[in-house]
Scaffold this motif. Structure first.
Motif, PDB file in Angstrom:
ATOM      1  N   ASN A   8      30.445 -31.971 -75.965  1.00  9.87           N
ATOM      2  CA  ASN A   8      31.821 -31.519 -76.199  1.00  9.87           C
ATOM      3  C   ASN A   8      32.766 -31.857 -75.053  1.00  9.87           C
ATOM      4  O   ASN A   8      33.931 -32.200 -75.271  1.00  9.87           O
ATOM      5  N   LYS A  12      36.200 -33.951 -75.556  1.00 11.28           N
ATOM      6  CA  LYS A  12      37.510 -33.416 -75.190  1.00 11.28           C
ATOM      7  C   LYS A  12      38.296 -34.384 -74.308  1.00 11.28           C
ATOM      8  O   LYS A  12      39.518 -34.270 -74.191  1.00 11.28           O
ATOM      9  N   HIS A  40      30.162 -33.864 -85.154  1.00  7.90           N
ATOM     10  CA  HIS A  40      29.707 -34.991 -84.351  1.00  7.90           C
ATOM     11  C   HIS A  40      29.125 -36.126 -85.198  1.00  7.90           C
ATOM     12  O   HIS A  40      28.775 -37.185 -84.662  1.00  7.90           O
TER      13      HIS A  40
END
Length: 235
Positions: A8, A12, A40
């Motif tokens: 993650n 980001k 994902h």
């Protein structure tokens, strides 16, 4: 020992899943990754992820099924039966993705199965529903392991699975050899649990399927660097 990483923080920063996997492959000691389902795998699907894992010498540790706002009334203990059915189908799709990518582990964090007000929930009926869901998953997919990840609050004010003690109770009720638990360090601090206590009990029972290493001050899910706040508890 090799560690598994989540992607993650890379996502980001604007990386694609293949780009994130390539970056993770450059970290010494990391040989596995944990992926969220479905986000994902959106776009390229299982095939693209499998190719990226192979190209970077990584293996899938687990699929973490993620329930978003559609399930805000409760994934399995809410009032809407159609939502619960849909949530079960989502888990089934996550199971197939994990299997196709070479993993036998599916992690479930039920962030919306909870309550916000007094008298909002029939606790006994809701708990029986959770037990039934895990039993059904375990029986339908005996080749897979299902891991319960708990958190005391967020997304709801109170969750149905708030502590390590409740997880141990739930596992006794479920009574299936392929259902265990994943301990998230920050979630444990939020719940005022002592991490080593819960880990030792689950490990002794053969039910410790994973540990998410992070840290925080205990008020919310801070997700800080490992050992930055609680170094001794982390050890």
């Amino acid at each position: 020992m090799q560690y598994s990483a989540r992607i993650n923080s890379y996502i980001k920063q604007g990386m694609s899943v293949p780009e994130a996997l390539a970056a993770i492959a450059g970290v010494d000691g990391v040989g596995y990754v944990d992926l969220n389902y479905p986000e994902h795998l959106v776009g390229g699907g299982v095939g693209a992820v499998k190719e990226a894992l192979s190209a970077n010498g990584l293996r899938l540790n687990s699929i973490a099924v993620r329930f978003r706002s559609k399930y805000r009334s409760g994934e399995f203990t809410g009032p809407e039966t159609n939502i619960s059915d849909d949530a079960y189908e989502l888990v089934g799709a996550g199971v197939r993705a994990a299997r196709d990518l070479g993993s036998d582990l599916v992690t479930l964090w039920l962030g919306y199965d909870g309550y916000d007000y007094a008298f909002q929930k029939d606790f006994v009926t809701a708990t029986k529903r959770l037990v039934s869901v895990y039993q059904r998953l375990a029986d339908e997919h005996p080749d897979m392991r299902f891991s319960i990840e708990y958190k005391p609050y967020e997304e709801r004010v109170h969750t149905m699975i708030p502590s390590s003690g409740f997880v141990l109770y739930l596992l006794q009720c479920i009574d299936r050899p392929n259902v265990g638990a994943t301990l998230d360090f920050c979630h444990m601090i939020m719940a005022r649990d002592y991490p080593a206590h819960a880990a030792a009990l689950l490990l002794a029972d053969g039910r410790l399927y994973g540990i998410h290493l992070n840290d925080g001050y205990g008020g919310s899910d801070d997700g800080m660097i490992v050992g930055s706040v609680h170094p001794w508890e982390t050890l």
